[in-house]
Write an enzyme that holds these catalytic residues in place. Structure first.
Site, PDB file in Angstrom:
ATOM      1  N   TYR A  52     -82.927  73.781 -17.767  1.00 20.25           N
ATOM      2  CA  TYR A  52     -84.176  74.028 -17.291  1.00 20.25           C
ATOM      3  C   TYR A  52     -85.102  73.332 -18.417  1.00 20.25           C
ATOM      4  O   TYR A  52     -84.821  73.383 -19.577  1.00 20.25           O
ATOM      5  CB  TYR A  52     -84.344  75.665 -17.302  1.00 20.25           C
ATOM      6  N   SER A 221     -85.632  81.792  -5.810  1.00 19.26           N
ATOM      7  CA  SER A 221     -86.907  81.254  -5.065  1.00 19.26           C
ATOM      8  C   SER A 221     -87.071  82.428  -3.861  1.00 19.26           C
ATOM      9  O   SER A 221     -87.162  82.125  -2.501  1.00 19.26           O
ATOM     10  CB  SER A 221     -86.400  80.280  -4.250  1.00 19.26           C
ATOM     11  N   LEU A 223     -89.624  83.819  -2.983  1.00 22.03           N
ATOM     12  CA  LEU A 223     -91.133  83.413  -2.296  1.00 22.03           C
ATOM     13  C   LEU A 223     -91.070  81.978  -1.434  1.00 22.03           C
ATOM     14  O   LEU A 223     -92.169  81.706  -1.170  1.00 22.03           O
ATOM     15  CB  LEU A 223     -92.073  83.607  -3.212  1.00 22.03           C
ATOM     16  N   GLY A 230     -91.848  74.684   3.987  1.00 20.53           N
ATOM     17  CA  GLY A 230     -91.791  74.273   2.440  1.00 20.53           C
ATOM     18  C   GLY A 230     -92.879  75.362   1.788  1.00 20.53           C
ATOM     19  O   GLY A 230     -93.781  75.747   2.315  1.00 20.53           O
ATOM     20  N   VAL A 232     -94.326  78.103  -1.320  1.00 22.01           N
ATOM     21  CA  VAL A 232     -94.402  79.582  -1.149  1.00 22.01           C
ATOM     22  C   VAL A 232     -95.084  80.298   0.261  1.00 22.01           C
ATOM     23  O   VAL A 232     -95.993  79.618   0.633  1.00 22.01           O
ATOM     24  CB  VAL A 232     -95.291  80.163  -2.311  1.00 22.01           C
ATOM     25  N   PHE A 233     -94.529  81.187   0.824  1.00 19.59           N
ATOM     26  CA  PHE A 233     -94.978  81.736   1.995  1.00 19.59           C
ATOM     27  C   PHE A 233     -96.030  82.573   2.091  1.00 19.59           C
ATOM     28  O   PHE A 233     -96.753  82.695   2.751  1.00 19.59           O
ATOM     29  CB  PHE A 233     -93.834  82.278   2.901  1.00 19.59           C
TER      30      PHE A 233
END
Length: 312
Positions: A52, A221, A223, A230, A232-233
């Protein structure tokens, strides 16, 4: 904050996890604020990985440097990290040498004597289960790792590891949200013609497999919507129908829409953990409100339909 079992360890853990993937460029004060919001919400589980952030182990180091946890406070939290991806390749390496070296670097970066949970970070097609078993045995016997798991593994990949690995695999971290839910929805459309949703992919039956074998699923993930759109919804016009249902439920329960997105995952009887990726203390607080919120069956399925999946 509702707790769920951590695999077969006998331990319980919060069903919302604070992911530390994006803290590399945050100041000490910002990291402390994020950590403080998580602890205030009842989250004592923090998710890391060696790859990360900008440099190898740099997010782990940023976490430890900013917080400077005492030994007593370190004992109050659980740290999870991952190993197995060689980012510069990119390729995967589940060899004894790589896994042990990575964990030792994580221990130094996190300034701790032990990792609570180590996950194998995505499957390695060249895996030798005996090599993984040797690494796990060493890490356990030396007290460097207390529990082990995987990420994004299929049932048969887990079975292969279990031919040699002696320790129980207590977690499997997989991508899951209401707008990216093939692990859930394939089973809903089983034996139906004319819909790709019914196709059984390699992960088919993974949720049931993990429930049967006492493996805690961790949803990353939560969201993210990846079914052709693709991003964030939440608040995304490409997911207008889904957001309409989410907003109505948020108003009904008096919580932010983010809490409803989390509650869709925590409602599942598999007892999943939701791994947050936000660096906003306010969004951690909002997400945590979904921990105890129990949607009705009708509401849960309404969200599935609104996300565009078939509910026969």
């Amino acid at each position: 904050m509702r707790n769920v079992p951590l695999g077969s360890t006998g331990l319980t853990v919060p069903n919302v996890v604070a992911g530390m993937m994006r803290i590399d460029d945050k100041t000490d004060d910002e990291v402390r604020a994020l950590y403080g919001a998580a602890r205030e919400a009842g989250i004592d589980f923090f998710d890391h990985a060696d790859i990360y952030a900008r440099a190898l182990h740099s997010a782990e180091e940023r976490f430890a440097t900013a917080l400077g946890l005492s030994a007593a406070e370190r004992g109050e939290i659980r740290l999870q990290t991952k190993a197995g991806i060689v980012r510069e390749g990119p390729f995967f390496d589940f060899s004894y040498e790589h896994l042990v070296t990575s964990v030792e670097a994580s221990l130094r970066s996190l300034r701790t004597d032990y990792i609570d949970v180590l996950l194998l970070h995505r499957p390695d097609a060249l895996v030798e289960p005996a090599e993984v078993a040797r690494a796990f045995d060493h890490l356990e016997s030396t007290g460097k790792v207390r529990a082990f798991g995987v990420s994004n593994h299929t049932p048969r990949q887990i079975d292969l590891l279990r031919t040699a690995v002696r320790q129980p695999l207590v977690a499997n971290q997989v991508q899951l949200s209401v707008a990216h839910a093939p692990l859930v929805t394939q089973g809903l459309a089983a034996n139906m013609e004319g819909t790709t949703q019914s196709a059984v992919l390699d992960g088919g039956g993974l949720i049931e497999y993990c429930r049967i074998n006492g493996i805690t699923l961790q949803a990353w993930s939560p969201l993210q919507g990846t079914r052709g759109h693709g991003g964030v919804f939440l608040g995304n016009p490409d997911y207008a129908d889904l957001n309409a249902v989410i907003d109505a439920l948020a108003e009904k329960y008096g919580v932010p829409p983010l809490a409803i997105a989390v509650a869709w995952i925590t409602r599942h009887p598999a007892g999943m953990q939701v791994v947050l990726g936000t660096t906003s203390p306010g969004r951690v607080t909002d997400a945590a409100l979904g921990s105890d919120l129990r949607l009705t069956r009708a509401e849960w399925y309404a969200l599935v339909r609104a996300a565009g999946y078939v509910v026969p």
